[in-house]
Design an enzyme around this catalytic site. Structure first.
Site, mmCIF file in Angstrom:
data_model
loop_
_atom_site.group_PDB
_atom_site.id
_atom_site.type_symbol
_atom_site.label_atom_id
_atom_site.label_comp_id
_atom_site.label_asym_id
_atom_site.label_seq_id
_atom_site.Cartn_x
_atom_site.Cartn_y
_atom_site.Cartn_z
ATOM 1 N N GLU A 1 0.829 -1.205 0.000
ATOM 2 C CA GLU A 1 0.000 0.000 0.000
ATOM 3 C C GLU A 1 0.869 1.263 0.000
ATOM 4 O OE1 GLU A 1 -3.691 0.351 0.062
ATOM 5 O OE2 GLU A 1 -2.768 2.183 -0.644
ATOM 6 N N ASP B 1 1.258 4.070 -2.942
ATOM 7 C CA ASP B 1 0.827 5.454 -2.737
ATOM 8 C C ASP B 1 1.929 6.435 -3.151
ATOM 9 O OD1 ASP B 1 -1.550 4.500 -1.750
ATOM 10 O OD2 ASP B 1 -1.057 4.811 0.355
ATOM 11 N N SER C 1 -7.029 2.308 -4.100
ATOM 12 C CA SER C 1 -5.826 2.779 -3.413
ATOM 13 C C SER C 1 -4.928 3.598 -4.323
ATOM 14 C CB SER C 1 -5.003 1.585 -2.958
ATOM 15 O OG SER C 1 -5.460 1.110 -1.757
ATOM 16 N N ASP D 1 -16.950 12.247 -17.987
ATOM 17 C CA ASP D 1 -18.032 11.391 -17.497
ATOM 18 C C ASP D 1 -17.752 9.940 -17.920
ATOM 19 O OD1 ASP D 1 -20.367 10.525 -16.440
ATOM 20 O OD2 ASP D 1 -21.681 11.565 -17.869
ATOM 21 N N ILE D 2 -17.781 9.032 -16.965
ATOM 22 C CA ILE D 2 -17.563 7.615 -17.282
ATOM 23 C C ILE D 2 -18.936 6.958 -17.383
ATOM 24 C CG2 ILE D 2 -16.440 5.467 -16.557
ATOM 25 C CD1 ILE D 2 -14.520 7.855 -17.076
ATOM 26 N N GLY E 1 -23.748 11.311 -16.332
ATOM 27 C CA GLY E 1 -23.896 12.064 -15.093
ATOM 28 C C GLY E 1 -23.303 11.291 -13.924
ATOM 29 N N ASP F 1 -22.791 8.755 -10.985
ATOM 30 C CA ASP F 1 -23.303 7.412 -10.720
ATOM 31 C C ASP F 1 -22.543 6.806 -9.554
ATOM 32 O OD1 ASP F 1 -20.900 5.911 -11.861
ATOM 33 O OD2 ASP F 1 -21.547 7.040 -13.627
#
Ligand code: NAG
Ligand code: NAG
Ligand code: NAG
Ligand code: NAG
Ligand code: NAG
Ligand code: NAG
Ligand code: NAG
Ligand code: NAG
Ligand code: NAG
Length: 656
Positions: free
Chosen positions: A290, A294, A573, A614-615, A633, A635
């Protein structure tokens, strides 16, 4: 493929287990009870009645109801007070518990035979009494619980009660109903292959974006979101990254810099803020993933900007649990949350709630619980989460209120939305991560459920897609170390209602794209159990809850070095430090122009959906369903979408 030596998903790390409650006596009302039955702790002996016992009581703070409005005033783009933040002192003054609260709770304690000391910030009462006195005061029974696989025990009760008149004055009591342990997802074994594969790949593709659908390099991220190479380095604008029980290795960072970010010199590392014994770096063999991930996402975007690492908690607690995940971190960065002054006086029982000094187990942190040792950075990235049904209601409330206070002071908190779609990780708290008798009810994420943080979901580039083609919701089935599918965490809180900044976006979503599942419309509270309104009428999600995520970013097949091994990593992550880096760059430019940091960004983002790609493709399966679908829009899979950095920068620079 040679290159893909390891390929797995990160974000959700903790799990815990709960059991059912028993009735209490008439004069009291149940204040907290465990919600779900779990399987990681076995109930041991009842505590001896004569034993001396230390309780900690979180006092109800004032003016919390006004918190939402106050945050709106400093963070809504049309407010005249936009970016005029509160000082830490103003925040303490605004929310400190009332004298009446303190007096009432103290006299209740003394009438039950206990003595109490008020913490320095007035937020907590520390109480000494015997076990018998505590059990009588709270109409409860305390037991020792043992963790089934780890050599740890903790003290807990199944529920406790307080007089009606006291209930309004307290948040929660510890030891209480919490049973928690942490499970770093990074413990899974992986084959070590050495770094040369990564080096060779990097040489081939460093400045090339034609291979981004195979592997996401820093150049791919820059090109996807049109982020120029940063050169600014404002003194007071370090990016904060929170880590818990996971550690970076300098050699991994150096290998990564050498291959994928050659302008960053070897040895570049974050500034460590060690909280209650947290430490870093570690040798590569001890680096789990992690932290390495990062830093490898953030450094190429923000260098020469600095990173501050908030490494929370000593090794003992982080492997075996006990605390409220963020409680001691919040203590360390904000004195108004502290309980520091009284720990010495309450008697240090290392068995509950991450109390320091941790003397019982070898390797424990031997200092006091740290309070206000570091100021919070402008932006804090958190890739750790649990499910909303893991932690007691009041724990979540208190921590969320603290995020509200940080928002008032102009800090941006970014939180990963989780990696298991509408569910939580398997076994968290049920085999499929879902709740209800038949494990069919969706399980939202904490702390992403808190309306004062920005929750980050995950996307990917479809196979073979060019860098200019639309991203889709993340989807990575059959993880090689666990057999679940990585999808972007999303859904609707059952604790927090839809915040005002979201109501129009969620209204449009439900009007135009009804998800097609039965829903309920209610919020649950601390006495929630099987008879609660969650799941009423066969509903699987809460129609009136805070929607998650807010935004999303690329999160699949990210190039990384972990344990001197090259591979591709996936998970929200990765998306979280990415968005945090973007906010840090925007702050950088605002600071240079003499403006304040952007603080809590959600009200601006929801007013300006044009700042996002927008996905509209993909879904976040879980709980035996396809989950929700990404649509036009906002979601509950990808939120508003992925960032358009230049547009975002321009807009935030235009604000006061
Ligand atoms: C749920 O709580 C109610 C009210 O506190 C209680 O009467 C009921 O027995 C509880 N149900 C379970 C399954 O614990
Ligand atoms: C990539 O671009 C940088 C800067 O334009 C250049 O210095 C470097 O040599 C290039 N590397 C490769 C492998 O093409
Ligand atoms: C960035 O600024 C900090 C001071 O805030 C300084 O310590 C650091 O060396 C600078 N980084 C670079 C690469 O110049
Ligand atoms: C950084 O913060 C310190 C303390 O708040 C302040 O004294 C200093 O002027 C700041 N530096 C810059 C460059 O803003
Ligand atoms: C930086 O560190 C990496 C990993 O240890 C090493 O392979 C590389 O040669 C180093 N580069 C320089 C310039 O020292
Ligand atoms: C609890 O007891 C210890 C020792 O008996 C004492 O030092 C401490 O002040 C007491 N704390 C409170 C909250 O009364
Ligand atoms: C468990 O922890 C206790 C306390 O540190 C220690 O004495 C004991 O040896 C440990 N048991 C095992 C099996 O590791
Ligand atoms: C659970 O499933 C059983 C068998 O299909 C069904 O009879 C029962 O009503 C379900 N319970 C709930 C709470 O949905
Ligand atoms: C908790 O929720 C239940 C069910 O919605 C409600 O009846 C009760 O009044 C609530 N209690 C509190 C303290 O809000």
């Amino acid at each position: 493929m040679q290159r893909q030596r390891f390929r797995f998903v990160f974000a959700v790390i903790l799990s815990l287990h709960l059991c059912v409650a028993s009735p209490s006596q008439n004069t009291h009302v149940i204040h907290e009870q465990r919600m779900v039955h779990g399987n990681q702790w076995t109930k041991g002996n009842r505590l001896e009645p004569g034993r001396s016992f230390a309780l900690k009581i979180g006092l109800k703070q004032q003016n919390l109801d006004a918190g939402g409005d106050l945050v709106y005033q400093v963070s809504h783009p049309s407010s005249p007070d936009y970016a005029r933040y509160y000082s830490p002192e103003e925040v303490v003054e605004k929310f400190a518990p009332s004298g009446e609260t303190i007096d009432n709770v103290r006299s209740w304690i003394s009438s039950n035979g206990g003595s109490s000391i008020l913490s320095r910030d007035k937020g907590w009462l520390h109480v000494n009494m015997t076990v018998a006195e505590a059990e009588s005061m709270l109409s409860t029974q305390y037991y020792e619980y043992k963790h089934i696989s780890m050599n740890r025990s903790t003290i807990s009760c199944e529920e406790y009660s307080v007089p009606k008149a006291i209930r309004d004055h307290i948040d929660f009591i510890t030891p209480g109903v919490v049973l928690m342990t942490s499970e770093p997802s990074q413990t899974r074994k992986r084959s070590v292959t050495g770094a040369s594969t990564g080096e060779r790949f990097a040489k081939r593709v460093l400045n090339d974006t034609s291979t981004c659908s195979e592997a996401i390099t820093p150049m791919c991220i820059r090109e996807l979101y049109k982020i120029p190479e940063n050169t600014l380095n404002h003194t007071n604008n370090s990016l904060g990254i929170y880590e818990y029980g996971d550690y970076y290795a300098q050699e991994d960072l150096d290998l990564f810099f050498t291959s994928f970010a050659p302008r960053i010199p070897n040895g570049t590392h974050p500034t460590l803020v060690s909280i209650d014994g947290g430490f870093a770096p570690v040798t590569p063999g001890a680096a789990d993933g992690e932290s390495d991930l990062d830093f490898q996402v953030a450094y190429p975007l923000i260098y020469p900007q600095l990173i501050t690492l908030y490494q929370a908690e000593d090794k003992i607690y982080t492997i075996s649990g006990g605390g409220g995940l963020f409680n001691n971190f919040l203590n360390a960065i904000d004195g108004s949350y502290c309980s520091y002054s009284a720990f010495g006086e309450t008697g240090n029982d290392p068995k509950f709630d991450n109390v320091y000094p941790d003397t019982k187990y070898p390797g424990g942190y031997l200092g006091e619980t740290q309070c206000e040792i570091a100021s919070p950075t402008n932006v804090i990235s958190i890739s750790y989460s649990k499910s909303e049904f893991d932690l007691p209601f009041y724990y979540q409330q208190r921590q969320c209120n603290e995020f509200m206070k940080l928002a008032l002071q102009g800090h941006t908190i970014l939180v990963a939305s989780g990696d298991a779609g509408v569910a939580a990780r398997p076994w968290d708290p049920s085999p499929n991560g879902c709740i209800g008798t038949n494990h069919t009810i969706f399980n939202p994420n904490f702390p992403g459920n808190c309306p004062y943080v920005t929750t980050v979901g995950g996307t990917k580039l479809p196979a073979g897609a060019g860098i200019d083609e639309p991203e889709v919701a993340a989807y990575l089935p059959n993880q090689d170390r666990t057999d679940y599918t990585y999808t972007s965490g999303g859904g609707f809180s059952t604790i927090y209602s839809t915040p005002s900044y979201q109501s129009s976006a969620l209204g449009d979503y439900f009007k135009n794209h009804d998800p097609g599942y039965k829903s309920f419309s209610s919020l649950h509270n601390a006495t929630h159990n099987d008879s609660s309104p969650v799941g009423a009428n066969g509903g699987v999600y809460n129609r009136i809850g805070r929607g998650m995520p807010d935004v999303s970013a690329i999160s699949q097949d990210i190039v990384t070095y972990i344990d001197v091994d090259y591979g591709l990593l996936s998970g929200t992550s990765a998306a979280t430090p990415l968005i945090a880096s973007i906010v840090t760059l925007i702050n950088e430019n605002r600071l240079k122009a003499g403006k304040s940091p952007v603080g809590f960004i959600n009200p601006v983002l929801y007013e300006n959906p044009q700042l996002f790609n927008d996905i509209t493709s993909g879904n976040n399966e879980g709980c035996g369903t396809k989950g929700f679908s990404a649509v036009q829009g906002w979601d509950p899979v990808t939120g508003l979408g992925t960032p358009k950095y230049p547009e975002m920068l321009e807009l935030f620079m235009s604000l006061p």
